[in-house]
Design a protein around this motif. Sequence first.
Motif, short mmCIF file in Angstrom:
data_model
loop_
_atom_site.label_atom_id
_atom_site.label_comp_id
_atom_site.label_asym_id
_atom_site.label_seq_id
_atom_site.Cartn_x
_atom_site.Cartn_y
_atom_site.Cartn_z
N GLN A 185 7.76 -3.88 -4.78
CA GLN A 185 7.91 -5.03 -3.90
C GLN A 185 9.39 -4.93 -3.25
O GLN A 185 9.36 -5.73 -2.03
CB GLN A 185 7.47 -6.11 -4.57
N LEU A 186 10.25 -4.44 -3.90
CA LEU A 186 11.62 -4.74 -3.44
C LEU A 186 12.16 -3.41 -2.70
O LEU A 186 13.33 -3.53 -2.01
CB LEU A 186 12.53 -5.03 -4.59
N CYS A 187 11.34 -2.65 -2.68
CA CYS A 187 11.65 -1.06 -1.96
C CYS A 187 11.93 -1.52 -0.36
O CYS A 187 11.27 -2.31 0.37
CB CYS A 187 10.61 -0.01 -1.99
N ALA A 188 13.12 -0.73 0.00
CA ALA A 188 13.45 -1.11 1.50
C ALA A 188 12.29 -0.42 2.38
O ALA A 188 12.25 -0.83 3.58
CB ALA A 188 14.91 -0.47 1.94
N ASN A 189 11.58 0.52 1.91
CA ASN A 189 10.61 0.97 2.74
C ASN A 189 9.18 0.88 2.07
O ASN A 189 8.29 1.44 2.34
CB ASN A 189 10.79 2.68 2.39
N VAL A 190 8.90 -0.41 1.66
CA VAL A 190 7.74 -0.82 1.08
C VAL A 190 6.80 -0.94 2.48
O VAL A 190 7.24 -1.54 3.51
CB VAL A 190 7.95 -1.94 0.34
N VAL A 191 5.64 -0.82 2.44
CA VAL A 191 4.60 -0.97 3.09
C VAL A 191 3.56 -2.24 2.79
O VAL A 191 2.87 -1.83 1.93
CB VAL A 191 3.68 0.32 3.67
N LEU A 192 3.62 -3.09 3.57
CA LEU A 192 2.73 -4.25 3.09
C LEU A 192 1.36 -3.82 3.66
O LEU A 192 1.04 -3.06 4.51
CB LEU A 192 3.05 -5.37 3.79
N THR A 193 0.24 -4.70 2.90
CA THR A 193 -1.22 -4.05 3.06
C THR A 193 -1.62 -4.27 4.59
O THR A 193 -2.50 -3.84 4.75
CB THR A 193 -2.06 -4.85 2.08
N TYR A 194 -0.95 -5.24 5.15
CA TYR A 194 -1.31 -5.62 6.44
C TYR A 194 -0.17 -6.15 7.27
O TYR A 194 0.88 -6.74 6.65
CB TYR A 194 -2.54 -6.58 6.62
N ASN A 195 -0.04 -5.79 8.74
CA ASN A 195 0.64 -6.17 9.71
C ASN A 195 2.03 -5.53 9.27
O ASN A 195 3.20 -6.08 9.64
CB ASN A 195 1.04 -7.71 9.50
N ALA A 196 2.09 -4.24 9.06
CA ALA A 196 3.35 -3.21 8.61
C ALA A 196 3.14 -2.28 9.33
O ALA A 196 1.80 -1.72 9.41
CB ALA A 196 3.58 -3.21 7.41
N PRO A 197 3.88 -1.40 9.84
CA PRO A 197 3.98 -0.18 10.34
C PRO A 197 3.30 0.68 9.56
O PRO A 197 3.84 0.92 8.30
CB PRO A 197 5.41 0.25 10.68
N ASP A 198 2.21 1.48 10.17
CA ASP A 198 1.56 2.57 9.34
C ASP A 198 1.75 3.84 9.77
O ASP A 198 1.63 4.56 10.90
CB ASP A 198 -0.03 2.12 9.75
N VAL A 203 0.93 -1.32 0.06
CA VAL A 203 0.06 -0.09 -0.07
C VAL A 203 0.89 1.22 0.05
O VAL A 203 0.29 2.38 -0.01
CB VAL A 203 -0.90 0.05 1.17
N ASP A 204 2.13 1.05 0.01
CA ASP A 204 3.08 2.32 0.16
C ASP A 204 4.49 1.92 -0.30
O ASP A 204 5.02 0.73 -0.04
CB ASP A 204 2.75 3.04 1.33
N SER A 205 5.14 2.76 -0.61
CA SER A 205 6.72 2.68 -0.67
C SER A 205 7.30 3.88 -0.86
O SER A 205 6.64 5.02 -0.89
CB SER A 205 7.11 1.84 -1.94
N ASP A 206 8.71 4.12 -0.70
CA ASP A 206 9.26 5.47 -0.91
C ASP A 206 8.98 6.38 -2.03
O ASP A 206 9.27 7.42 -2.12
CB ASP A 206 10.78 5.57 -0.11
N GLY A 207 9.20 5.47 -3.37
CA GLY A 207 8.67 6.10 -4.49
C GLY A 207 9.86 6.73 -5.09
O GLY A 207 9.99 7.09 -6.32
N SER A 208 11.30 6.64 -4.40
CA SER A 208 12.05 7.53 -5.02
C SER A 208 13.80 6.69 -5.17
O SER A 208 14.48 6.93 -5.63
CB SER A 208 12.56 8.58 -4.14
N CYS A 209 13.61 5.33 -4.59
CA CYS A 209 14.73 4.69 -4.63
C CYS A 209 14.89 3.87 -5.83
O CYS A 209 13.96 3.85 -6.92
CB CYS A 209 14.76 3.56 -3.49
#
Length: 351
Positions: free
Chosen positions: A109-122, A94-100
Amino acid sequence: MYKARAFAAASATAPLSPHTIERREPTAHDVRIEILYCGVCHSDLHLVRDEWHAAMPATYPLVPGHEIVGRVTAVGSAVKGFKPGDRVGVGCQVDSDGSCPDCRAGHEQLCANVVLTYNAPDKHTGGVTYGGYSESVVVDERFVLRIPENLDPAGAAPLLCAGITTYAPLRRRHVGPGTKVGIVGLGGLGHMGVKLAHAMGANVHVLTTSPSKRDDARRLGADAVIVTRDPEQMRQHAGSFDFILDTVSAAHDLSAYLNLLRHEGHLTLVGAPEKPFEIPAFALLAGQRTISGSVTGGMRETQEMLDFCGQHNITADIELIPMQRINEAYERLLKADVKYRFVIDMASLKG
Ligand code: NAP
Ligand code: ZN
């Protein structure tokens, strides 16, 4: 913030049960979605039961679900691509840094700051993300996908994880006419792998532990079926496969499948069993075979897969269930008794 009905697990041993969560009000870049359907991935079960603890510990209450199809109900002021009423999907991120470099290459899906749809820091709520076993969700428009209008929305939900997770490695290995492909495990991922590899023109073999799935495998697009517990059938195909996609969710002997590869053949793991594998060196050395892993896919490729499914009229074969039957569905997943994806009808949450 507003409240949304959901189903959650309170601990690794608790059944899923009704729960109320908070969703954020849409920011300028957000899309608010009423969830109509959510597929049930075996990853939901692994995470609910904290089976991936070492790599990805579970945080409770945990609201799973990353195969979401719904309708847009509101959009933020800066949203360009979606409007209320649109039919959309949300998958595993549902999110990532968009700049790496990975994001710029379309591999969110490979971004170090990817945010998974559940069970990830929001970052919006300070808690964790909650998935699709819920009546609504709010997602940055970069992670919202279009579902082709000709596809049945319930059958399309599993494309958001099972579809992209099998499509991406098949494409990466250039599967097509003349390729002998083995799909190991005829469950949610496996049956999508069969449909997609068949549509790509490959010669598709299903490798199953369930002889009773033989007819279904053929109907789904397999050219042949190998029952892996029959040593004679395995021997007949030794050294013959170009590519094998392993979707198995439980512990199994990888060397039996590696021995089916031709010289320089390749096996990609997408299944994620709880326990590590034991691989004899010679299963790889002898034929100079390689083994790799693959995780879901990026946004661009996910949209490409959805459009491919629209063109070829591909959806999952589903069993539609009310939310209240989710615990029973998990028990059936553990017995490899799914034909071939459970999808939750979210209308059942509102009843
Ligand atoms: P599923 O619907 O439960 O299917 C798994 C299939 O594996 C079963 O239907 C069964 O097929 C086979 N199987 C089960 N136990 C087995 C055993 N002991 N030995 C051999 N085969 C066995 O699961 P799914 O939702 O497709 O997910 C499969 C795996 O992929 C899970 O571990 C999941 O977490 C993982 N996954 C990974 C990604 C990724 O990005 N890499 C994404 C989604 C899911 P047969 O009856 O045909 O043998
Ligand atoms: Zn999944």
